[in-house]
Design a protein around this motif. Sequence first.
Motif, PDB file in Angstrom:
ATOM      1  N   ARG A   1       0.750  -1.390   0.091  1.00  0.00           N
ATOM      2  CA  ARG A   1       0.071  -0.198   0.079  1.00  0.00           C
ATOM      3  C   ARG A   1       0.807   1.249  -0.150  1.00  0.00           C
ATOM      4  NH1 ARG A   1      -4.829   1.544   4.605  1.00  0.00           N
ATOM      5  NH2 ARG A   1      -5.366   3.371   3.704  1.00  0.00           N
ATOM      6  N   SER A   2       0.919   2.016  -1.110  1.00  0.00           N
ATOM      7  CA  SER A   2       1.394   3.349  -1.164  1.00  0.00           C
ATOM      8  C   SER A   2       0.491   4.294  -1.546  1.00  0.00           C
ATOM      9  CB  SER A   2       2.463   3.239  -2.142  1.00  0.00           C
ATOM     10  OG  SER A   2       1.713   3.315  -3.655  1.00  0.00           O
ATOM     11  N   GLN A   3       1.095   5.839  -1.509  1.00  0.00           N
ATOM     12  CA  GLN A   3       0.136   6.637  -1.515  1.00  0.00           C
ATOM     13  C   GLN A   3      -0.675   6.910  -2.740  1.00  0.00           C
ATOM     14  OE1 GLN A   3       1.384  10.508   0.264  1.00  0.00           O
ATOM     15  NE2 GLN A   3       0.431  11.595  -1.299  1.00  0.00           N
ATOM     16  N   LYS A   4      -0.016   6.620  -3.847  1.00  0.00           N
ATOM     17  CA  LYS A   4      -0.837   6.783  -5.244  1.00  0.00           C
ATOM     18  C   LYS A   4      -1.305   5.484  -5.497  1.00  0.00           C
ATOM     19  CE  LYS A   4       2.395   8.253  -7.963  1.00  0.00           C
ATOM     20  NZ  LYS A   4       3.025   9.007  -9.187  1.00  0.00           N
ATOM     21  N   GLY A   5      -0.664   4.158  -5.163  1.00  0.00           N
ATOM     22  CA  GLY A   5      -1.227   2.999  -5.581  1.00  0.00           C
ATOM     23  C   GLY A   5      -0.673   2.504  -6.686  1.00  0.00           C
ATOM     24  N   THR A   6       0.160   3.089  -7.541  1.00  0.00           N
ATOM     25  CA  THR A   6       0.545   2.736  -8.906  1.00  0.00           C
ATOM     26  C   THR A   6       1.744   1.596  -8.660  1.00  0.00           C
ATOM     27  OG1 THR A   6       2.565   4.306  -8.737  1.00  0.00           O
ATOM     28  CG2 THR A   6       0.401   4.892  -9.929  1.00  0.00           C
ATOM     29  N   LEU A   7       1.591   0.637  -9.686  1.00  0.00           N
ATOM     30  CA  LEU A   7       2.337  -0.580  -9.740  1.00  0.00           C
ATOM     31  C   LEU A   7       3.545  -0.210 -10.650  1.00  0.00           C
ATOM     32  CD1 LEU A   7       2.925  -3.142  -7.988  1.00  0.00           C
ATOM     33  CD2 LEU A   7       1.442  -4.228  -9.656  1.00  0.00           C
ATOM     34  N   ASP A   8       4.932  -0.348 -10.406  1.00  0.00           N
ATOM     35  CA  ASP A   8       5.734   0.113 -11.299  1.00  0.00           C
ATOM     36  C   ASP A   8       6.822  -0.971 -11.385  1.00  0.00           C
ATOM     37  OD1 ASP A   8       5.166   2.854 -12.483  1.00  0.00           O
ATOM     38  OD2 ASP A   8       4.867   3.164 -10.342  1.00  0.00           O
ATOM     39  N   PHE A   9       7.384  -1.496 -12.625  1.00  0.00           N
ATOM     40  CA  PHE A   9       8.281  -2.622 -12.571  1.00  0.00           C
ATOM     41  C   PHE A   9       9.651  -2.134 -13.118  1.00  0.00           C
ATOM     42  CE2 PHE A   9       4.076  -4.443 -12.801  1.00  0.00           C
ATOM     43  CZ  PHE A   9       4.486  -5.544 -11.945  1.00  0.00           C
ATOM     44  N   ASN A  10      10.623  -2.678 -12.524  1.00  0.00           N
ATOM     45  CA  ASN A  10      11.982  -2.475 -12.932  1.00  0.00           C
ATOM     46  C   ASN A  10      12.385  -0.908 -12.663  1.00  0.00           C
ATOM     47  OD1 ASN A  10      12.384  -5.130 -13.821  1.00  0.00           O
ATOM     48  ND2 ASN A  10      11.421  -4.725 -15.648  1.00  0.00           N
ATOM     49  N   THR A  11      11.972  -0.449 -11.695  1.00  0.00           N
ATOM     50  CA  THR A  11      12.210   1.130 -11.434  1.00  0.00           C
ATOM     51  C   THR A  11      12.767   1.385 -10.050  1.00  0.00           C
ATOM     52  OG1 THR A  11       9.947   0.947 -10.513  1.00  0.00           O
ATOM     53  CG2 THR A  11      10.192   1.596 -12.846  1.00  0.00           C
ATOM     54  N   PHE A  12      13.811   0.113  -9.637  1.00  0.00           N
ATOM     55  CA  PHE A  12      14.328   0.411  -8.081  1.00  0.00           C
ATOM     56  C   PHE A  12      15.374   1.560  -8.348  1.00  0.00           C
ATOM     57  CE2 PHE A  12      17.556  -0.611  -5.016  1.00  0.00           C
ATOM     58  CZ  PHE A  12      16.868  -0.655  -4.011  1.00  0.00           C
ATOM     59  N   ASP A  13      16.132   1.457  -9.184  1.00  0.00           N
ATOM     60  CA  ASP A  13      17.167   2.838  -9.286  1.00  0.00           C
ATOM     61  C   ASP A  13      16.478   4.070  -9.643  1.00  0.00           C
ATOM     62  OD1 ASP A  13      19.272   0.971  -8.796  1.00  0.00           O
ATOM     63  OD2 ASP A  13      19.334   0.249 -10.885  1.00  0.00           O
ATOM     64  N   ASN A  14      15.331   4.138 -10.169  1.00  0.00           N
ATOM     65  CA  ASN A  14      14.684   5.441 -10.570  1.00  0.00           C
ATOM     66  C   ASN A  14      13.151   4.948 -10.112  1.00  0.00           C
ATOM     67  OD1 ASN A  14      14.288   8.049 -11.396  1.00  0.00           O
ATOM     68  ND2 ASN A  14      13.754   7.397 -13.518  1.00  0.00           N
ATOM     69  N   PRO A  15      12.850   5.148  -8.727  1.00  0.00           N
ATOM     70  CA  PRO A  15      11.737   4.738  -8.440  1.00  0.00           C
ATOM     71  C   PRO A  15      10.507   6.061  -8.571  1.00  0.00           C
ATOM     72  CG  PRO A  15      12.947   5.327  -6.470  1.00  0.00           C
ATOM     73  CD  PRO A  15      13.902   5.269  -7.698  1.00  0.00           C
ATOM     74  N   THR A  16       9.236   5.317  -8.978  1.00  0.00           N
ATOM     75  CA  THR A  16       8.091   6.232  -8.905  1.00  0.00           C
ATOM     76  C   THR A  16       7.926   6.762  -7.520  1.00  0.00           C
ATOM     77  OG1 THR A  16       7.319   5.115 -10.859  1.00  0.00           O
ATOM     78  CG2 THR A  16       5.733   6.552  -9.734  1.00  0.00           C
ATOM     79  N   ASP A  17       7.912   8.130  -7.315  1.00  0.00           N
ATOM     80  CA  ASP A  17       7.456   8.776  -6.270  1.00  0.00           C
ATOM     81  C   ASP A  17       5.849   8.243  -5.686  1.00  0.00           C
ATOM     82  OD1 ASP A  17       7.978  10.398  -3.902  1.00  0.00           O
ATOM     83  OD2 ASP A  17       6.998  12.065  -4.780  1.00  0.00           O
ATOM     84  N   LYS A  18       5.950   7.909  -4.518  1.00  0.00           N
ATOM     85  CA  LYS A  18       4.534   7.577  -3.878  1.00  0.00           C
ATOM     86  C   LYS A  18       4.050   6.411  -4.499  1.00  0.00           C
ATOM     87  CE  LYS A  18       3.573  12.300  -2.510  1.00  0.00           C
ATOM     88  NZ  LYS A  18       4.938  12.923  -3.316  1.00  0.00           N
ATOM     89  N   GLY A  19       4.467   5.581  -5.271  1.00  0.00           N
ATOM     90  CA  GLY A  19       4.242   4.383  -5.838  1.00  0.00           C
ATOM     91  C   GLY A  19       4.604   3.063  -5.270  1.00  0.00           C
ATOM     92  N   VAL A  20       4.342   1.710  -5.862  1.00  0.00           N
ATOM     93  CA  VAL A  20       5.069   0.613  -5.506  1.00  0.00           C
ATOM     94  C   VAL A  20       5.947   0.250  -6.758  1.00  0.00           C
ATOM     95  CG1 VAL A  20       4.693  -1.871  -5.122  1.00  0.00           C
ATOM     96  CG2 VAL A  20       2.916  -0.177  -4.094  1.00  0.00           C
ATOM     97  N   ASN A  21       7.255   0.093  -6.388  1.00  0.00           N
ATOM     98  CA  ASN A  21       8.067  -0.182  -7.383  1.00  0.00           C
ATOM     99  C   ASN A  21       8.769  -1.687  -7.108  1.00  0.00           C
ATOM    100  OD1 ASN A  21       8.787   2.789  -8.741  1.00  0.00           O
ATOM    101  ND2 ASN A  21       8.758   2.932  -6.380  1.00  0.00           N
ATOM    102  N   LEU A  22       8.679  -2.443  -8.275  1.00  0.00           N
ATOM    103  CA  LEU A  22       9.088  -3.855  -8.068  1.00  0.00           C
ATOM    104  C   LEU A  22      10.216  -4.188  -9.133  1.00  0.00           C
ATOM    105  CD1 LEU A  22       5.328  -5.490  -7.930  1.00  0.00           C
ATOM    106  CD2 LEU A  22       6.915  -4.936  -6.015  1.00  0.00           C
ATOM    107  N   THR A  23      11.311  -4.569  -8.754  1.00  0.00           N
ATOM    108  CA  THR A  23      12.406  -5.216  -9.361  1.00  0.00           C
ATOM    109  C   THR A  23      12.746  -6.413  -8.859  1.00  0.00           C
ATOM    110  OG1 THR A  23      12.978  -2.989  -9.893  1.00  0.00           O
ATOM    111  CG2 THR A  23      14.792  -4.477 -10.281  1.00  0.00           C
TER     112      THR A  23
END
Length: 234
Positions: free
Chosen positions: A198-220
């Motif tokens: 559970r993040s603030q925005k609730g977005t799901l982003d992949f392969n973004t650990f080194d450049n994470p989406t702010d307020k989202g869930v980043n999975l690498t």
Amino acid sequence: VTLAPAANITISSGAEIDVSSYLKTESAASADRKVFVIGAAKDLTIAGNVTFMNTNTAEDHALVIGAADDLYFRSEYSSDSSADYADPAPITVKYEGSNLGIGSYDTMRLVNVNMETGGNLALGTLKELHIGLSDGHSSTFTVGNGGNSPDNVYLYANDLIQANGLTISGNVDDVYMDAITINLKNVTFPASAEVMLRSQKGTLDFNTFDNPTDKGVNLTNVVHQGIGSAALQQ
């Protein structure tokens, strides 16, 4: 609730601490829930391997370790102790009873730290929770060793949960992570677990650990063994 307080607390490496007398088994007729708190008004340091012993494995109590400021593993996080946060030998924090909670006001960092509990495990901070560093490392959280029922892992941070090198195992029912931003890499969830991120925005982003989406869930390179051995993808 029983509190063992001090201004600053250091738990020595190799310590064995018996909390059975504070969290003892009650009669079946008693509905009391017991909490024993080891609490520091300032900083608390777990200097190395520690075992908290308890003959009571029933799901009727919790051991809580907390700091009103910083909670450190091995040593204070500073330039003078950089070796403790580079690639140190693993340490294990083990609770033989059921539920274990660890919390701090300030940012908490776990590098090669293994947690073992008989029941649920909860880690929380009012700032950031870091498991591993940007270049990896390996920590494990093993819950439900008491065998009474499937148990849960709860991770909370007000600002950021960032994990790089974490395996969750044991008799796991659910895994909850809650922070404004969640950034995960090289994380493995067990097949038995239902996972809520559970993040603030609730977005799901992949392969973004080194450049994470702010307020989202980043999975690498995040694996859920109930889905397969390959990393989750969009």
